[in-house]
Design a protein around this motif. Structure first.
Motif, PDB file in Angstrom:
ATOM      1  N   ASP B  38       0.834  -1.199   0.000  1.00  0.00           N
ATOM      2  CA  ASP B  38       0.000   0.000   0.000  1.00  0.00           C
ATOM      3  C   ASP B  38       0.871   1.251   0.000  1.00  0.00           C
ATOM      4  O   ASP B  38       0.576   2.240  -0.644  1.00  0.00           O
ATOM      5  CB  ASP B  38      -0.898   0.025   1.242  1.00  0.00           C
ATOM      6  CG  ASP B  38      -2.040  -0.961   1.102  1.00  0.00           C
ATOM      7  OD1 ASP B  38      -2.277  -1.414  -0.024  1.00  0.00           O
ATOM      8  OD2 ASP B  38      -2.673  -1.258   2.126  1.00  0.00           O
ATOM      9  N   THR B  42      -0.097   0.237  -4.861  1.00  0.00           N
ATOM     10  CA  THR B  42      -1.318   0.802  -5.421  1.00  0.00           C
ATOM     11  C   THR B  42      -1.387   2.317  -5.274  1.00  0.00           C
ATOM     12  O   THR B  42      -1.836   3.009  -6.178  1.00  0.00           O
ATOM     13  CB  THR B  42      -2.535   0.186  -4.700  1.00  0.00           C
ATOM     14  OG1 THR B  42      -2.419  -1.221  -4.791  1.00  0.00           O
ATOM     15  CG2 THR B  42      -3.827   0.631  -5.352  1.00  0.00           C
ATOM     16  N   TYR B  43      -0.946   2.801  -4.128  1.00  0.00           N
ATOM     17  CA  TYR B  43      -1.105   4.236  -3.845  1.00  0.00           C
ATOM     18  C   TYR B  43       0.196   5.008  -4.038  1.00  0.00           C
ATOM     19  O   TYR B  43       0.328   6.122  -3.560  1.00  0.00           O
ATOM     20  CB  TYR B  43      -1.639   4.422  -2.421  1.00  0.00           C
ATOM     21  CG  TYR B  43      -2.956   3.707  -2.207  1.00  0.00           C
ATOM     22  CD1 TYR B  43      -4.139   4.274  -2.672  1.00  0.00           C
ATOM     23  CD2 TYR B  43      -3.014   2.454  -1.588  1.00  0.00           C
ATOM     24  CE1 TYR B  43      -5.351   3.630  -2.513  1.00  0.00           C
ATOM     25  CE2 TYR B  43      -4.225   1.803  -1.424  1.00  0.00           C
ATOM     26  CZ  TYR B  43      -5.384   2.386  -1.887  1.00  0.00           C
ATOM     27  OH  TYR B  43      -6.585   1.755  -1.730  1.00  0.00           O
ATOM     28  N   GLU B 143      -4.110  11.632   2.237  1.00  0.00           N
ATOM     29  CA  GLU B 143      -4.057  11.726   0.772  1.00  0.00           C
ATOM     30  C   GLU B 143      -5.394  11.371   0.127  1.00  0.00           C
ATOM     31  O   GLU B 143      -5.641  11.742  -1.018  1.00  0.00           O
ATOM     32  CB  GLU B 143      -2.945  10.837   0.212  1.00  0.00           C
ATOM     33  CG  GLU B 143      -3.149   9.367   0.426  1.00  0.00           C
ATOM     34  CD  GLU B 143      -1.898   8.572   0.015  1.00  0.00           C
ATOM     35  OE1 GLU B 143      -1.867   8.078  -1.116  1.00  0.00           O
ATOM     36  OE2 GLU B 143      -0.954   8.461   0.823  1.00  0.00           O
ATOM     37  N   HIS B 144      -6.249  10.656   0.891  1.00  0.00           N
ATOM     38  CA  HIS B 144      -7.556  10.311   0.341  1.00  0.00           C
ATOM     39  C   HIS B 144      -8.586  11.409   0.577  1.00  0.00           C
ATOM     40  O   HIS B 144      -9.742  11.270   0.177  1.00  0.00           O
ATOM     41  CB  HIS B 144      -8.026   8.974   0.918  1.00  0.00           C
ATOM     42  CG  HIS B 144      -7.113   7.856   0.540  1.00  0.00           C
ATOM     43  ND1 HIS B 144      -6.832   6.792   1.367  1.00  0.00           N
ATOM     44  CD2 HIS B 144      -6.365   7.658  -0.575  1.00  0.00           C
ATOM     45  CE1 HIS B 144      -5.968   5.991   0.777  1.00  0.00           C
ATOM     46  NE2 HIS B 144      -5.671   6.494  -0.401  1.00  0.00           N
ATOM     47  N   PRO B 190      -1.813  11.075  -6.421  1.00  0.00           N
ATOM     48  CA  PRO B 190      -0.551  10.359  -6.661  1.00  0.00           C
ATOM     49  C   PRO B 190       0.396  11.121  -7.601  1.00  0.00           C
ATOM     50  O   PRO B 190       1.614  11.004  -7.483  1.00  0.00           O
ATOM     51  CB  PRO B 190      -1.019   9.039  -7.293  1.00  0.00           C
ATOM     52  CG  PRO B 190      -2.378   8.822  -6.715  1.00  0.00           C
ATOM     53  CD  PRO B 190      -2.989  10.194  -6.623  1.00  0.00           C
TER      54      PRO B 190
END
Lengths: 418, 459
Positions: B38, B42-43, B143-144, B190
């Motif tokens: 993670d 993906t991130y 970040e989300h 990202p």
């Protein structure tokens, strides 16, 4: 000529207490025309008596050598200094009222021994325009207070009635204008002898109650004894309040005014001054989408009179950082004289304060001696005179610094307080 | 540049082959965790720098970010990297900029920002910085929440900010993960993420959590401390259970175990000296390290302890008095922390403000002046480390940015004059060697949000 002036002053000097006399010698002095020039300043009985290229021996006991230094009027800030000690602690916060609205005068709660007052005095602030905190439709009255050491302070005011217009109001801004129109019409038609407490617009569910004290404050605005000070950001809102003030025949001061630059000519034509922080450049709300560093530049070009406050960071506790706001406005392109006036003489001019904000004979001796350019970040204050008295600049924060940098042998609580 | 491509390639490999050990797997012996993918899978960052210039700036005053200030110095950068600094550099084929009268510094780094999670305009619908639903929300990632169109980034860029660290707010004991971003315009988060920057964990002491959770607890400082310890005990259990069942997932504990394994850096909001000392005790009890205390208005009271522990303190120059735990201010706070134990302290000027971030150099100037007034002999070069090298160290990215050393990212600022003067403006900002801000030509990124609004502004 100079000698003649001093001779004229001599009787005055002879009868005064020499302890009160100061000569500040040779400092680069900020003059009412917006320039610096090397001057001597004679102070007696709390007032500036003479500003001259050289002042000889007049028997003053207190000589402040300002050679190579700068001398400015004491800073006039807009703040809640002395009205709150710790922002988030309501027990120490006297800035707003739920009982009164328009007639609320927070300066009655002023605490001259507030640590924030002491710090700001040490940083060159000689007086504050007390700003009531927002609460209800009207925040209350602006008043002026010297922040000298001791129990007694000279005050002036009320200077203005503070309200806001725009998104901060819960209802439609159209209703906001209607409300103000109806309220002012009501106060015009009401007699002084009306009931002490009036629920305005009976039959609606609004909560606006006005005591006699509140109505009296509104009447002062209607009689043009003091201006309406409106906190407003959006350009179209500014146009609306300009029109409102014109129709109601009341005097107006704009506060905040992030988008004022878009309607600078209209503000200038109306002769309305603006009080703002030049650093407010963030589109922080939908009312200030066009906030920009250019605000002060365009207002100045249009000929609008401005005063500055510092609204960044910790707010009132750091009101002295109006110098940083003013310094940045110079970096943005404002001329130095205008920037310095915006934190000294302009606040006085805008609100008709008597005898403060300038270095000239007859003005109160509120003076600051700086070791460098007063608007620079790294300059320090050396002396502060308020009403002709050299102020104690010690403060809790210097003491804390000393406690943790000196005499480290003992636990800090055993170290000297000197 | 090559290194950066490698990072991106590795990220792609990890993305394609999740579950396999990669370059970034945990170094801790016996640790079987699955947050690594993670972290960098993906991130992971998909940031691609703009085209780097090949420029030599001549005859400027240069702060290298390590503590030095050089007169009449040249700076050469190309291929996204600092190539050399020195006097009268011999460089072939580079564009020449006359730096006479100008000052060069590393790109300014703010290690405490809420831009993006509290974007402008500040309305409830995009107020995404505090998941104030539970005192422990180590599972959420800032970040989300970040809004890539926040119009505040370019204002910070005009103040020389090239890198900033976005943290969740301080409502919770554990607020969640923070993210380090390059100050570049992008449509996805990202695309802004600083390649390879470690994740961080926001923790908060004192008044905020106990106020927010006063009805359900914690409602006291001792309640706060019990809350941290409970959570760490849970993380230890989880870590042990991973040995039996490596496939299980628990977002909250993955973050906490990431800290215990030394992969995630702790950034701890903590004002009072006694509380900071308690937080150090807790870190010793569970075997992790605090990277940085933030907002430590009382850090000067334990400056020696912080220096001994190698913990940075990210501080304001002069904010105080807005709450009780911010009452014991010393304007010399930053200087005292910096000068502790013979100048081995790690002091950082942070903003926590979309306004303050625009003038971090000015905040450093005030802190420097206060330090000198308190009797410390501090150079401008040293004070420059407070907004360059030290925040880079605090964020775990000092090997990539924060100083003007050969091979580092070409993140740098050309100033109109001395950055410690109120009259000085950033004239040009370069990120990875690419021009991202140019005052003279009004060249800067505009977010989608700006379009159609700022009609008065030259675009």
């Amino acid at each position: 000529m100079k000698l003649f002036k001093i001779l004229l002053l001599l009787p005055f000097i002879v009868f005064s207490d020499a302890d009160d006399m100061y000569v500040i010698k040779g400092g680069m002095t900020f003059l009412p025309d917006g320039s610096f020039a090397k001057k001597d300043i004679l102070v007696d009985e709390g007032q500036i008596i003479l500003v001259a290229d050289t002042i000889g021996d007049v028997g003053a006991e207190n000589i402040i050598d300002a050679e190579g230094k700068y001398v400015t009027p004491g800073l006039i800030v807009f703040s809640s200094l002395g009205l709150l000690e710790i922002g988030a602690l309501s027990q120490t916060n006297d800035t707003s009222s739920d009982i009164y609205n328009a007639g609320f005068d927070p300066s009655k709660a002023y605490n001259p021994f507030s640590q924030a007052v002491r710090l700001n005095r040490a940083k060159g602030v000689s007086s504050t325009v007390h700003v009531p905190g927002a609460s209800g439709y009207f925040s209350g009255l602006l008043t002026y207070t010297k922040i000298n050491d001791g129990y007694k302070q000279k005050k002036q005011g009320p200077l203005g009635l503070v309200t806001s217009y725009g998104e901060s109001y819960g209802d439609s801004r159209a209703a906001n204008l209607m409300f103000m129109e109806d309220l002012f019409d009501f106060v015009r038609s009401a007699n002084d002898g009306d009931a002490d407490e009036v629920q305005f617009i009976e039959g609606t569910n609004n909560e606006y109650k006005f005591t006699k004290r509140d109505l009296k404050a509104i009447r002062k605005v209607l009689n043009r004894e003091m201006p309406l000070v409106i906190q407003v950001s959006k350009a179209t809102d500014i146009l609306n309040v300009l029109k409102f003030a014109d129709n109601q025949e009341v005097d107006l001061v704009l506060w905040g005014a992030a988008e004022a630059h878009m309607v600078a000519d209209e503000i200038a034509r109306a002769g309305v001054p603006v009080i703002l922080d030049p650093l407010d450049n963030i589109p922080g709300s939908f009312d200030s989408l066009n906030a920009t560093y250019e605000n002060v530049i365009r207002l100045n070009e249009a000929g609008v009179e401005m005063a500055f406050y510092y609204a960044q960071g910790a707010g009132a506790h750091n009101a002295y950082l109006a110098t940083q706001s003013a310094g940045n406005s110079v970096a943005m392109g404002l001329d130095y004289g205008s920037a310095m006036k915006a934190i000294t003489s302009n606040p006085a001019e805008i609100f008709g304060l008597v005898g403060v904000g300038s270095i000239a004979p007859g003005f109160d001796a509120d003076l600051v001696v700086w070791d460098g350019d007063p608007l620079e970040l790294m300059s320090n204050v050396e002396n502060v005179l308020i009403d002709g008295m050299d102020q104690d600049l010690s403060n809790r924060y210097e003491e804390l610094t000393e406690r943790y940098t000196k005499e480290k042998e003992l636990p800090n609580s055993y170290r000297s307080r000197e | 540049m090559i290194r950066k491509l490698l990072v991106i390639l590795v990220a792609l490999v990890l993305y394609g082959c999740s579950g396999e050990d990669g370059l970034f797997s945990s170094k801790a012996e016996g640790s079987v965790t699955n947050y690594d993918e993670d972290l960098h899978g993906t991130y992971a960052s998909t940031y691609v720098p703009l085209d780097s210039k090949n420029i030599v700036i001549r005859n400027a005053t240069v702060f290298d970010g390590i503590g030095n200030k050089f007169q009449n110095y040249d700076v050469h950068f190309s291929d996204g990297e600092i190539q050399a600094i020195g006097s009268e550099l011999i460089v072939d084929g580079a564009d020449e900029i006359d730096g006479t009268g100008k000052f060069i510094t590393p790109g300014i780094i703010d290690n405490h920002s809420h831009m993006g999670v509290y974007p402008a305009p500040g309305v409830r619908t995009s107020s995404d910085g505090n998941e104030a639903t539970n005192p422990v929300t180590a599972e959420v990632w800032a970040e989300h929440s970040v809004w890539s169109q926040d119009p505040q980034y370019k204002l910070a860029l005009a103040g020389g900010i090239t890198t900033f660290h976005v943290l969740p707010g301080s409502a919770n004991l554990f607020g969640g993960r923070g993210v380090t971003l390059k100050n570049v315009s992008a449509n996805t988060v990202p695309d802004m993420k600083f390649p390879g920057a470690p994740h961080s964990l926001k923790m908060a002491c004192g008044e905020n959590p106990k106020r927010v959770y006063s009805s359900r607890g914690p409602s006291t400082r001792m309640g706060n401390v019990a809350g941290y310890r409970d959570a760490w005990i849970g993380a230890e259990k989880y870590k042990k259970s991973l040995e039996k069942d490596p496939s299980q997932r628990n977002l909250r504990n993955e973050t906490l175990v990431g800290v215990l394994d030394g992969e995630i850096l702790v950034h701890n909001h903590c004002y009072r000296a006694d509380e900071m000392a308690t937080m150090i005790n807790i870190s010793e009890e569970f075997g992790y390290k605090v990277s940085t205390f933030h907002h430590g208005v009382e850090a000067y009271k334990i400056a020696d302890l912080l220096a001994d522990e190698g913990i940075c303190a990210a501080l304001w120059a002069d904010w105080w008095g807005f709450k009780h735990e911010a009452y014991d201010m010393s304007i010399a706070n930053i200087a005292i922390v910096d000068q502790a134990r013979g100048g081995t302290g790690c002091a950082i000027v942070h903003s926590d403000s979309a306004s303050g971030i625009q003038r971090l150099n000015q905040e450093a100037a005030k802190a420097l002046a206060a330090g000198r007034r308190a009797g410390f002999d501090i150079s401008e070069g040293r004070a420059m480390t407070w907004i360059t090298k030290n925040p880079a160290k605090s964020l775990g990215i000092l090997d990539q940015t924060g100083t003007l050393e050969q091979g580092k990212d070409a993140d740098l600022v050309i100033w109109s004059g001395n950055p410690f003067s109120v009259y000085t403006k950033a004239e040009q900002v370069y990120i990875d060697g690419a021009l991202t801000f140019d005052k003279a030509t009004n060249f800067m990124p505009h977010t989608d949000f700006d379009l159609g609004i700022k009609e008065w502004e030259d675009k």
